[in-house]
Design an enzyme around this catalytic site. Sequence first.
Site, PDB file in Angstrom:
ATOM      1  N   GLU A  44       0.822  -1.204   0.000  1.00  0.00           N
ATOM      2  CA  GLU A  44       0.000   0.000   0.000  1.00  0.00           C
ATOM      3  C   GLU A  44       0.863   1.265   0.000  1.00  0.00           C
ATOM      4  O   GLU A  44       0.589   2.231  -0.722  1.00  0.00           O
ATOM      5  CB  GLU A  44      -0.929   0.005   1.217  1.00  0.00           C
ATOM      6  CG  GLU A  44      -1.916  -1.156   1.242  1.00  0.00           C
ATOM      7  CD  GLU A  44      -1.387  -2.394   1.950  1.00  0.00           C
ATOM      8  OE1 GLU A  44      -2.209  -3.174   2.452  1.00  0.00           O
ATOM      9  OE2 GLU A  44      -0.141  -2.571   2.012  1.00  0.00           O
ATOM     10  N   TRP A 169      21.925 -37.273 -14.026  1.00  0.00           N
ATOM     11  CA  TRP A 169      20.676 -36.601 -13.726  1.00  0.00           C
ATOM     12  C   TRP A 169      19.536 -37.434 -14.292  1.00  0.00           C
ATOM     13  O   TRP A 169      19.596 -37.849 -15.458  1.00  0.00           O
ATOM     14  CB  TRP A 169      20.636 -35.198 -14.328  1.00  0.00           C
ATOM     15  CG  TRP A 169      21.711 -34.317 -13.798  1.00  0.00           C
ATOM     16  CD1 TRP A 169      22.884 -33.994 -14.412  1.00  0.00           C
ATOM     17  CD2 TRP A 169      21.711 -33.636 -12.540  1.00  0.00           C
ATOM     18  NE1 TRP A 169      23.619 -33.153 -13.629  1.00  0.00           N
ATOM     19  CE2 TRP A 169      22.913 -32.907 -12.459  1.00  0.00           C
ATOM     20  CE3 TRP A 169      20.810 -33.573 -11.473  1.00  0.00           C
ATOM     21  CZ2 TRP A 169      23.238 -32.129 -11.346  1.00  0.00           C
ATOM     22  CZ3 TRP A 169      21.130 -32.791 -10.383  1.00  0.00           C
ATOM     23  CH2 TRP A 169      22.333 -32.085 -10.332  1.00  0.00           C
ATOM     24  N   GLY A 298      16.436 -37.611   0.931  1.00  0.00           N
ATOM     25  CA  GLY A 298      16.422 -38.976   0.443  1.00  0.00           C
ATOM     26  C   GLY A 298      15.172 -39.720   0.862  1.00  0.00           C
ATOM     27  O   GLY A 298      14.313 -39.190   1.578  1.00  0.00           O
TER      28      GLY A 298
END
Length: 368
Positions: A44, A169, A298
């Site tokens: 604001e 990956w 994990g």
Amino acid sequence: MEEHAHSAILISDPNPRVGCILTTPDGTILGQGHTQQAGGPHAEVMALRDAAVRGNSVQGATAYVTLEPCSHHGRTGPCCDALIAAGISKVVATNTDPNPLVSGQGFARLRAAGVEVVVLDPTDPLAIQSRELNIGFFSRMVRKTPWVRMKIAASLDGKTALPNGASQWITGPEARTDGHAWRARSSAILTGIGTVLSDKPRLDVRLVETPRQPHLVVVDSKLETPLDSPIFIEGRKLFIYAAVVDGAKAEALTAQGATVIYLPGLKADGTPTGKVDLAALLRDLGQREINELHVEAGHKLNGSLVREGLVDEFLVYLAPKLLGQGADMANFGPLTELAQALPLTFHSTAMVGLDLRIVARVTGCDAF
């Protein structure tokens, strides 16, 4: 409004992400802004400043804001007072602030000053959007714990690593970049000592630009974190939760910049479990103003969090490949009947590069 609120995602934490637009009665924009860093101006005030820079008077203007203007003195002054002093005649807000220090008091103060206040119905799409944007803030204010989002990268058959531990990956570069964007919006990243020891990760945000690194939280029951671990990053808060007292190691970790917190779990008979009390950990993080907790751990820690009912949402990237045997997403169970399965609701799905991103929410966990 939502666009401006989104602009606050990476900077406003632990404050909510809020946007504000000031308009004339016919809709002409006079000023706009979003919440700045903690201790800085709220949305604001930024919108009022923007209007002043533009040379626009806001006398009799309408303020559209994505959360109830605050009414208390925190790091900054009350926003409702700033709007009243500026001569705003109407405020349209998407949600009531869940903060007990505000929660309707901002609206009450505005109305007492003669300002018309309109609050959207909770089912209005704009109200839903702004609440979703601040789901962590709402969680911390109402439940006193952060919103827990568990990120998992897996093959289509749900494996997160090969039996030998290889996982880099499974998913593609686009998914990894997207994952860093989710890291960046979180208040803190949580992992376990197993990941710290085996992967030697930094667990910071590198693949997207961010002005703020999330804090790091490590569940390390026996204080096994190496003093030369890559997780020690200058300027980033590191919280290590332990269950077994080791004064010398705790002192060494503290000297490295970590904050060591002992939260041992207890069995029903009161004897120690040797593990960290994960529910107490979340309560402690809530007190430390953590809104969104991003879990990258994990299968053991993932399983513990799931088993104890502490996960709200799953951020899962599925790669178009099968790995056969390997590490699962979360090690819990075994269940004896299907009715014991954790019920989820698909919140969103999207292709990210060649991978499928699924956001699945524990059914009913956002009913607060």
